[in-house]
Design an enzyme around this catalytic site. Structure first.
Site, PDB file in Angstrom:
ATOM      1  N   HIS A  10     -90.554  20.934  22.324  1.00 64.08           N
ATOM      2  CA  HIS A  10     -91.070  20.039  23.367  1.00 64.08           C
ATOM      3  C   HIS A  10     -92.500  19.602  23.044  1.00 64.08           C
ATOM      4  O   HIS A  10     -92.860  18.432  23.232  1.00 64.08           O
ATOM      5  CB  HIS A  10     -91.034  20.725  24.733  1.00 64.08           C
ATOM      6  CG  HIS A  10     -89.699  20.651  25.414  1.00 64.08           C
ATOM      7  ND1 HIS A  10     -88.654  21.469  25.104  1.00 64.08           N
ATOM      8  CD2 HIS A  10     -89.247  19.818  26.407  1.00 64.08           C
ATOM      9  CE1 HIS A  10     -87.614  21.175  25.867  1.00 64.08           C
ATOM     10  NE2 HIS A  10     -87.937  20.183  26.661  1.00 64.08           N
ATOM     11  N   GLU A  11     -93.289  20.536  22.564  1.00 59.23           N
ATOM     12  CA  GLU A  11     -94.671  20.206  22.212  1.00 59.23           C
ATOM     13  C   GLU A  11     -94.709  19.233  21.035  1.00 59.23           C
ATOM     14  O   GLU A  11     -95.508  18.283  21.024  1.00 59.23           O
ATOM     15  CB  GLU A  11     -95.438  21.486  21.871  1.00 59.23           C
ATOM     16  CG  GLU A  11     -96.902  21.282  21.552  1.00 59.23           C
ATOM     17  CD  GLU A  11     -97.726  20.850  22.754  1.00 59.23           C
ATOM     18  OE1 GLU A  11     -98.810  20.244  22.554  1.00 59.23           O
ATOM     19  OE2 GLU A  11     -97.284  21.101  23.895  1.00 59.23           O
TER      20      GLU A  11
END
Length: 486
Positions: free
Chosen positions: A412-413
């Site tokens: 996600h990052e």
């Protein structure tokens, strides 16, 4: 007079016959409250009789639902009482909610257009800056090189030309370059955020597929080379045993709507061209709806806000709540467009049979249950290549869960921070905070034994507060970065 009425024979409501025994009983007592006089059914039966039975019909009409007939025959609950509310159909109320939702949002859209005009412009879809993103396009087109390299390594490993340890080393190098190469290209060229997000999504999917291909082939080689192969084969009858890597299977896997590699997949018999056309039209419509909501509602709200961690706390809460509704609409449209429309279109074109891309995550009672139902391709990948391998090497279930969430947080990052050129770890922290939140919702579920409590907690923390807060954080950090780089 009263005794004459009681002694009068009662004609049967259905066939018109006289019941003398009933008359004797009625002479001594009033009609029993346990008798269910279904007068409407009697009248309906009478009206269905042939014309030759007019007398019988008249008798039914004469004696059905008399003033002395009991109207209350058994104990019943109100439809909305706590004991009966879940035994009733609420389709009408659901339809009412849809009508009210459409009416209220239509009024808000008209009011917004009258007040601000049409804010969406062509730059949302295409801009001159997009022409400068050709390096990212070339990077995206070159990603299939890595599956080809992995295939060559596996081919050598299956034919015993290289040792398994050398194959593992080469696979680690290939998969590492496969994810770092797009990151380098995005950071090297100051591309548009949307182009960077698209490339990172393709790169992450490519990496997950590569890992599944390598892991599955390694596992099959271990089983084939195992001394007790027959024993394991009988214990695992659903495992496909093969002795060579298949390029056609890899090519199909790389474009199929799945992240878990296997030799064959369940396939449908034909492609429904009309169905594909209808789903494509829906996809275009809902993509346009997302663009309209983003440009008309979300962008003005975000531009007129301040950093949520700086300044007035109540003002930040007001901005988050104001942003939550349009953000929720965009998120639901994104889910419908990608997980339902796009993946089903791709599956139909490729005749991919297993189309369980999501389950009923909207009924999730805990955060942990939501992550098991929301994204089935990623969930199956995590269970197959992270969770159970961790259990097999002795890691406890809690540790395996934590590792799975850590992997999800990293990706996600990558998909958000790299295209924005901002590494504040908001997305990473947002995913890792799901671990204690899952424990809280599990505790509340056990304490109250009510599915509504956990479901409302999930909607509140995940969609109403969490996502809008992330949007504001990344937007203001992105704006501050642009100001500082000028």
């Amino acid at each position: 007079m009263s005794s004459d009425v009681r002694r009068r024979p009662i004609t049967n409501a259905v066939d018109g016959t006289s019941d003398s025994s009933s008359s004797k009983t009625n002479s001594s007592s009033s009609p029993s409250p346990d008798v269910d006089f279904n007068s409407n059914d009697q009248i309906a039966v009478a009206h269905r009789k042939p014309n030759g039975e007019n007398d019988r019909r008249r008798s039914v009409m004469h004696y059905a639902y008399r003033p002395c007939t009991p109207a209350h025959n058994r104990i019943k609950e109100s439809p909305l009482s706590s004991d009966a509310i879940f035994k009733q159909s609420h389709a009408g109320l659901f339809n009412l909610c849809i009508v009210v939702l459409v009416a209220v949002n239509s009024r808000l859209i008209i009011e917004n257009l009258m007040k601000y005009g049409l804010l969406i412009n062509a730059n949302f879809w295409f801009s001159s800056r997009s022409l400068r993103d050709w390096p990212l396009l070339m990077c995206c087109l070159s990603l299939p090189v890595f599956p080809l390299a992995a295939y060559i390594v596996e081919k050598f490993a299956w034919t015993k030309r290289i040792a398994d340890s050398a194959a593992i080393t080469l696979h680690i190098i290939i998969t590492t370059i496969a994810i770092l190469y797009p990151v380098f290209m995005i950071m090297r060229f100051d591309s548009a955020v949307l182009s960077g997000v698209t490339l990172m999504l393709f790169a992450c999917v490519n990496w997950l597929k590569l890992v599944s291909f390598v892991h599955a082939n390694y596992d099959m080689r271990m089983l084939v080379n195992s001394a007790d192969k027959e024993k394991e084969k009988s214990a695992s009858s659903n495992i496909e045993y093969f002795y060579d890597v298949n390029f056609n299977s890899l090519a199909y896997f790389m474009v199929a709507p799945t992240l878990c590699y296997q030799i064959t997949y369940p396939r449908t018999t034909c492609i429904r061209k009309g169905w594909v056309l209808r789903q494509t039209i829906k996809f275009i419509i809902f993509t346009g709806v997302m663009g309209f909501i983003i440009e008309q509602y979300i962008n003005p709200i975000v531009r007129n806000s301040r950093h949520p961690l700086k300044g007035d706390f109540l003002y930040a809460i007001e901005r988050v709540l104001k942003l939550s509704v349009p953000n929720l609409y965009v998120w639901l449209c994104m889910f419908y467009c990608f997980f339902h429309l796009w993946l089903n279109i791709l599956a139909e074109v490729l005749r991919f049979g297993d189309r369980e891309f999501y389950k009923d995550w909207w009924n999730a009672q805990t955060v942990d249950e939501y992550w098991r139902l929301w994204n089935m391709p990623v969930h199956k990948w995590m269970v197959r290549h992270i969770y159970f391998p961790c259990l097999r090497i002795g890691i406890p279930k809690g540790g395996a869960h934590l590792i799975a969430f850590f992997m999800s947080a990293v990706f996600h990052e990558l998909c958000i921070a790299v295209p924005c050129h901002i590494f504040k770890f908001w997305a990473f922290l947002g995913i890792m905070l799901q671990v204690p939140l899952a424990l809280v919702t599990d505790f509340l579920q056990r304490k109250f034994q009510n599915s509504m409590v956990g479901n409302m907690m999930f909607w509140c923390f995940f969609c109403i507060l969490g996502q809008p807060m992330s949007v504001l954080l990344y937007y203001h950090d992105l704006m501050n970065r642009k100001v500082n780089t000028k």
